[in-house]
Scaffold this active site. Structure first.
Site, PDB file in Angstrom:
ATOM      1  N   GLY A  62      34.363  74.380  24.237  1.00  0.00           N
ATOM      2  CA  GLY A  62      35.354  73.371  23.877  1.00  0.00           C
ATOM      3  C   GLY A  62      36.242  73.820  22.735  1.00  0.00           C
ATOM      4  O   GLY A  62      37.357  74.300  22.940  1.00  0.00           O
ATOM      5  N   SER A  71      40.988  67.332  30.686  1.00  0.00           N
ATOM      6  CA  SER A  71      40.565  66.035  30.161  1.00  0.00           C
ATOM      7  C   SER A  71      41.403  64.904  30.754  1.00  0.00           C
ATOM      8  O   SER A  71      42.599  65.069  30.987  1.00  0.00           O
ATOM      9  CB  SER A  71      40.721  66.041  28.637  1.00  0.00           C
ATOM     10  N   LEU A  89      36.631  62.792  33.900  1.00  0.00           N
ATOM     11  CA  LEU A  89      36.995  61.384  34.080  1.00  0.00           C
ATOM     12  C   LEU A  89      36.338  60.481  33.037  1.00  0.00           C
ATOM     13  O   LEU A  89      35.122  60.511  32.841  1.00  0.00           O
ATOM     14  CB  LEU A  89      36.550  60.924  35.481  1.00  0.00           C
ATOM     15  N   TYR A  90      37.187  59.662  32.387  1.00  0.00           N
ATOM     16  CA  TYR A  90      36.710  58.513  31.619  1.00  0.00           C
ATOM     17  C   TYR A  90      36.946  57.285  32.492  1.00  0.00           C
ATOM     18  O   TYR A  90      38.027  57.139  33.083  1.00  0.00           O
ATOM     19  CB  TYR A  90      37.504  58.364  30.320  1.00  0.00           C
ATOM     20  N   ASP A  94      27.132  72.584  27.526  1.00  0.00           N
ATOM     21  CA  ASP A  94      28.159  72.894  26.532  1.00  0.00           C
ATOM     22  C   ASP A  94      27.669  72.447  25.167  1.00  0.00           C
ATOM     23  O   ASP A  94      26.692  71.713  25.045  1.00  0.00           O
ATOM     24  CB  ASP A  94      29.526  72.282  26.898  1.00  0.00           C
ATOM     25  N   VAL A 121      28.543  76.860  21.888  1.00  0.00           N
ATOM     26  CA  VAL A 121      28.490  78.215  22.464  1.00  0.00           C
ATOM     27  C   VAL A 121      29.667  79.022  21.884  1.00  0.00           C
ATOM     28  O   VAL A 121      30.825  78.687  22.109  1.00  0.00           O
ATOM     29  CB  VAL A 121      28.586  78.178  24.010  1.00  0.00           C
ATOM     30  N   LYS A 135      28.359  64.414  33.086  1.00  0.00           N
ATOM     31  CA  LYS A 135      28.499  65.141  31.809  1.00  0.00           C
ATOM     32  C   LYS A 135      28.010  64.277  30.657  1.00  0.00           C
ATOM     33  O   LYS A 135      28.571  63.206  30.403  1.00  0.00           O
ATOM     34  CB  LYS A 135      29.973  65.505  31.583  1.00  0.00           C
ATOM     35  N   ARG A 152      30.131  64.820  18.847  1.00  0.00           N
ATOM     36  CA  ARG A 152      31.148  63.850  18.419  1.00  0.00           C
ATOM     37  C   ARG A 152      30.756  62.421  18.747  1.00  0.00           C
ATOM     38  O   ARG A 152      31.479  61.493  18.446  1.00  0.00           O
ATOM     39  CB  ARG A 152      32.485  64.182  19.096  1.00  0.00           C
ATOM     40  N   HIS A 211      28.742  66.091  23.738  1.00  0.00           N
ATOM     41  CA  HIS A 211      30.161  65.860  23.474  1.00  0.00           C
ATOM     42  C   HIS A 211      30.605  66.639  22.237  1.00  0.00           C
ATOM     43  O   HIS A 211      31.394  66.149  21.428  1.00  0.00           O
ATOM     44  CB  HIS A 211      30.397  64.352  23.275  1.00  0.00           C
ATOM     45  N   THR A 250      38.928  69.275  26.700  1.00  0.00           N
ATOM     46  CA  THR A 250      39.218  68.808  25.341  1.00  0.00           C
ATOM     47  C   THR A 250      40.570  68.108  25.389  1.00  0.00           C
ATOM     48  O   THR A 250      41.530  68.619  25.968  1.00  0.00           O
ATOM     49  CB  THR A 250      39.236  69.951  24.311  1.00  0.00           C
ATOM     50  N   ALA A 251      40.615  66.957  24.763  1.00  0.00           N
ATOM     51  CA  ALA A 251      41.784  66.079  24.870  1.00  0.00           C
ATOM     52  C   ALA A 251      42.975  66.623  24.089  1.00  0.00           C
ATOM     53  O   ALA A 251      42.811  67.421  23.172  1.00  0.00           O
ATOM     54  CB  ALA A 251      41.402  64.695  24.348  1.00  0.00           C
ATOM     55  N   THR A 269      32.268  61.747  32.460  1.00  0.00           N
ATOM     56  CA  THR A 269      31.688  61.705  31.108  1.00  0.00           C
ATOM     57  C   THR A 269      30.967  60.382  30.915  1.00  0.00           C
ATOM     58  O   THR A 269      31.560  59.310  31.051  1.00  0.00           O
ATOM     59  CB  THR A 269      32.798  61.895  30.057  1.00  0.00           C
TER      60      THR A 269
END
Ligand code: FNR
Length: 416
Positions: free
Chosen positions: A355, A106, A128-129, A332, A335, A230, A304, A301, A78-79, A155
Site C-alpha cells: 500500500g 480503490s 469495494l466499499y 497486506d 511488506v 479483504k 488504520r 487496513h 489506496t485512496a 473491504t
C-alpha cells in the site's frame, strides 16, 4: 541520492507533500501500535536457508485467480492517489501493468474505473466499499465489470473509519480540485470539511454499518466477478469466508450447473458431439469458481482501523489453516522487503499487496517511482529466493523460516 530500498521513498514523500496529505497516507489509528507491529513482526521471523542448490534460474511467476503474474507482489487499493501526484491512479495502473502484476483500484480513487481502464492493458481488481444506498454499489460494480476489472476486493473492516488522530488534527479533507471520481456521477464525489476528519464524516454518512455475511452473498447475486474478502484477521472469520463459498456453491450455482449439465448432455446425445461434454465440464468448473468468496486478504487496513490488532504476518497462518487450501489467502500490511514477501509465502500466503510504498513513490517520482518500487521488491525477492535455496514459489516451505511461536525461544536457540 540513489534510492536503494522501498522505505527510502517515505522521507522524500514527507518533504514533497503538504502535511495534511502526507499524514493521511502515513498514519495509522490511535496509538499506532499495530502500525509499528506490522513492520516489527517481520523482524521476528528468521530464515532457515538451504545451500548447494542450483539457483541460476529463479522462477517468481504465479497465478492469481487464474491470471498469470510475473511475481506474487501486487498493488493494494489506496485512496486518492492524485493528492500524491497529478497522474495518480493512471501512473500506478501503468506501472503495475509494466511490472506484469495486479493493481487494485480503490473505490475512493481520484480516477474512475473507466479512466483507469483507458490507460491500456493490465489486470486490475476493484476494491469495494459498500454504501448504504445499494443502487450506488450495484451501479459501481457494473461499471467496474464493464471496464474490464477482473475481481472485487470487498473491504469488510470499515463499518466506521478508524480514529486517525493526525487526520482529526489536520481537519483532513479532499483538496477542492479533486473528487472521488467513481462517485462523481452519483453526486457523492465531494468530501465536506468537518470539525474533525472530513473522511470520517463521509464514511459515517455513506458507508453501511449493517454490512454482514449475508451481504457477501448479496454481492454474489449482483456480480459474476470473483470476490476477495479483504480484512480477515482470525481463523473464525476465515472459516466463515470459506462457508460463504461452500454454502453458495451448494445452492444456486450447483443447481444452475445441473440445469446446464442436463441441457448439454441432451445436446450431446442429439448431436453426438464430444465437444459438448467438454463444454459441460468447462461451464461447471467456471461456476464453481464463481460460486462464492474466491479468496481472502489478511489485512488490518495498513493499521488504520482497529489499533492493537496483531500484525498481519502474525495473523496469517491461522487464516491459512482455516482456508484449508480451498481458497487462496493473500496478505497486506507492512511488506517493504523481498524478505517479507518470502516470509508471507512460507506462512502460506499466495501473494502479497503493498500500500504505502506506492503512494510514497508516486509522490516522489510519479509512474517511474512506482515502477522502481515494484522492481526493487522483485529483485529483493528474487535474491531472497536464491539465498534460501528456492527456485520457484512452490519450493518455499514453512521449514524455510522459524517464528517465535514455533516454540518458546526457539527462534534464537539451536534446533536440536
Ligand atoms: C489504504 N487502504 C485502503 N484499503 C481499502 O480497502 N480501500 C481504500 O481505499 C484504502 N485506502 C488506503 C489509503 C492509504 C493512504 C493507505 C495507507 C491504505 C489499505 C490498503 O489497501 C492496505 O490494506 C494497506 O495499505 C497495506 O499496508 P501497507 O502496505 O500500507 O503497510
Amino acid at each position: 541520492m540513489e534510492i536503494t530500498n522501498v522505505n527510502e521513498y517515505e522521507a522524500i514523500a514527507k518533504e514533497k507533500l503538504p502535511k495534511m496529505v502526507f499524514d493521511y497516507y502515513a498514519s495509522g489509528a490511535e496509538d499506532q501500535w499495530t502500525l509499528q507491529e506490522n513492520r516489527n513482526a517481520f523482524s521476528r521471523i528468521l530464515f532457515r536457508p538451504r545451500i548447494l542448490i542450483d539457483v541460476s534460474k529463479i522462477d517468481m511467476t504465479t497465478t492469481v485467480l487464474g491470471f498469470k503474474l510475473s511475481m506474487p507482489i501486487m498493488v493494494a487499493p489506496t485512496a486518492m492517489q492524485k493528492m500524491a501526484h497529478p497522474e495518480g491512479e493512471y501512473a500506478t495502473a501503468r506501472a503495475a501493468s509494466a511490472a506484469g502484476t495486479i493493481m487494485t483500484l480503490s473505490s475512493w480513487a481520484t480516477s474512475s474505473v473507466e479512466e483507469v481502464a483507458s490507460t491500456g492493458p493490465g489486470i486490475r481488481f476493484f476494491q469495494l466499499y459498500v454504501y448504504k444506498d445499494r443502487n450506488v454499489v450495484a451501479q459501481l460494480v457494473r461499471r467496474a465489470e464493464r471496464a474490464g476489472f477482473k475481481a472485487i476486493a470487498l473491504t469488510v473492516d470499515t463499518p466506521r473509519l478508524g480514529r486517525r488522530e493526525s487526520d482529526i488534527k489536520n481537519r483532513f479533507t479532499l483538496p477542492p480540485n479533486l473528487t472521488l471520481k467513481n462517485f462523481e456521477v452519483l453526486d457523492l464525489g465531494k468530501m465536506d470539511e468537518a470539525n474533525d476528519s472530513g473522511l470520517a464524516s463521509y464514511v459515517a454518512g455513506q458507508i453501511d454499518r449493517t454490512l454482514s455475511w449475508k451481504d457477501v452473498q448479496w454481492l454474489q447475486t449482483i456480480t459474476k466477478l470473483p470476490i476477495l474478502v479483504k480484512g480477515v484477521l482470525t481463523a473464525e472469520d476465515g472459516e466463515k469466508t470459506l462457508k460463504s463459498t461452500t454454502q453458495n456453491s451448494h445452492s444456486s450455482s450447483s443447481l444452475a450447473s445441473w440445469v446446464i449439465a442436463l441441457l448439454v448432455i441432451t445436446l450431446h446425445f442429439v448431436t453426438n458431439s464430444p465437444k459438448s461434454v467438454c463444454y459441460f465440464f468447462l461451464s461447471a468448473a467456471r461456476m464453481a469458481v464463481q460460486a462464492g468468496a474466491a479468496g481472502i486478504i489478511v489485512s488490518n487496513h495498513g493499521a488504520r482501523q482497529l489499533d492493537y490488532v496483531p500484525a498481519t504476518i502474525i495473523a496469517l497462518e491461522e487464516v491459512v489453516k482455516a482456508a484449508q487450501g480451498k481458497i487462496p489467502v493473500f496478505l497486506d500490511g507492512g511488506v517493504r522487503r523481498g524478505t517479507d514477501v518470502f516470509k508471507a509465502i512460507a506462512l502460506g500466503a499466495s501473494g502479497i499487496f503493498i500500500g504505502r510504498p506506492v503512494v510514497f513513490s508516486l509522490a516522489a517520482e510519479g509512474e517511474a517511482g512506482v515502477r522502481k518500487v515494484l522492481q526493487m521488491m522483485r529483485e529483493e525477492f528474487e535474491l531472497t529466493m536464491a539465498l534460501s535455496g528456492c527456485t520457484s514459489l512452490k519450493e518455499i516451505t514453512r521449514n524455510h523460516i522459524i517464528t517465535d511461536w514455533d516454540a518458546p525461544q526457539a527462534r534464537l536457540l539451536p534446533k536440536l
